[in-house]
Motif scaffolding. Structure first.
Motif, PDB file in Angstrom:
ATOM      1  N   ALA A 129      46.793  38.675  34.799  1.00  0.00           N
ATOM      2  CA  ALA A 129      46.849  39.996  34.173  1.00  0.00           C
ATOM      3  C   ALA A 129      47.841  40.024  33.016  1.00  0.00           C
ATOM      4  O   ALA A 129      47.526  40.510  31.925  1.00  0.00           O
ATOM      5  N   LEU A 130      49.037  39.490  33.242  1.00  0.00           N
ATOM      6  CA  LEU A 130      50.047  39.507  32.183  1.00  0.00           C
ATOM      7  C   LEU A 130      49.647  38.631  31.004  1.00  0.00           C
ATOM      8  O   LEU A 130      49.881  39.007  29.844  1.00  0.00           O
ATOM      9  N   ASP A 131      49.064  37.480  31.280  1.00  0.00           N
ATOM     10  CA  ASP A 131      48.602  36.621  30.190  1.00  0.00           C
ATOM     11  C   ASP A 131      47.588  37.365  29.325  1.00  0.00           C
ATOM     12  O   ASP A 131      47.530  37.158  28.111  1.00  0.00           O
ATOM     13  N   PHE A 132      46.819  38.238  29.931  1.00  0.00           N
ATOM     14  CA  PHE A 132      45.773  38.974  29.216  1.00  0.00           C
ATOM     15  C   PHE A 132      46.328  40.159  28.419  1.00  0.00           C
ATOM     16  O   PHE A 132      45.885  40.402  27.295  1.00  0.00           O
ATOM     17  N   VAL A 133      47.285  40.901  28.960  1.00  0.00           N
ATOM     18  CA  VAL A 133      47.686  42.173  28.331  1.00  0.00           C
ATOM     19  C   VAL A 133      49.076  42.217  27.698  1.00  0.00           C
ATOM     20  O   VAL A 133      49.376  43.140  26.948  1.00  0.00           O
TER      21      VAL A 133
END
Length: 163
Positions: free
Chosen positions: A138-142
């Motif tokens: 999730a963090l890598d994405f957003v």
């Protein structure tokens, strides 16, 4: 530099009965991305404690971003979204929707997430999943786009664009 607080919602973690791997993953990712971790806390799945912590982090500590992990599923003790909704002034559904959309490409169980996100004063609060792997995904994405949102929230986007 951006500032962040990490809040893990876990009954067992708060008692020291379970290692908080998700919080550790979040910390590693945000520090590599240029955030300064101002606070990292593990709390039991208690709505009032979570609300008090979120309010403290936004109103007193004034961090740019609060990332919570855990408490977003179907268990009766999973109340992080409710605590978040009760203290934010404006919801930011696109962030949570984007995380779910991205995560659905990895696992259909992402549809079971009840995570929310929102703004209190100048602080963005984002609920993340409880799994270390899902937190990283999730963090890598957003995270880069969240930085842009923080810039806008703090009226520094024009300044950043000039650099």
């Amino acid at each position: 530099m951006y500032t962040v607080a990490i809040v893990t919602s876990s009954d067992k973690g708060s008692k020291g009965e379970r290692e908080d791997k998700s919080g550790a993953v979040i910390r590693e990712i945000v520090e590599k991305s240029g955030f300064q971790v101002k606070r990292y806390v593990i709390l039991p799945d208690e709505k009032e404690l979570l609300k008090e912590e979120f309010i403290y982090l936004a109103d007193e500590l004034g961090v740019n971003l609060v990332l919570s992990t855990g408490g977003t599923g179907f268990s009766p003790r999973d109340i992080t979204p409710e605590a978040t909704k009760e203290i934010v002034e404006r919801e930011t559904p696109g962030i949570s929707e984007a995380i779910r959309m991205f995560s659905l490409n990895i696992t259909k169980r992402a549809m079971l997430s009840r995570a929310v996100s929102g703004i209190r004063k100048k602080t963005l609060i984002v609920n993340l999943p409880g799994s270390p792997k899902a937190c990283k995904e999730a963090l890598d994405f957003v995270l880069e786009d969240i930085k842009h949102g923080i810039d806008i929230l703090n009226e520094t986007a024009k300044e950043c664009a000039r650099k």
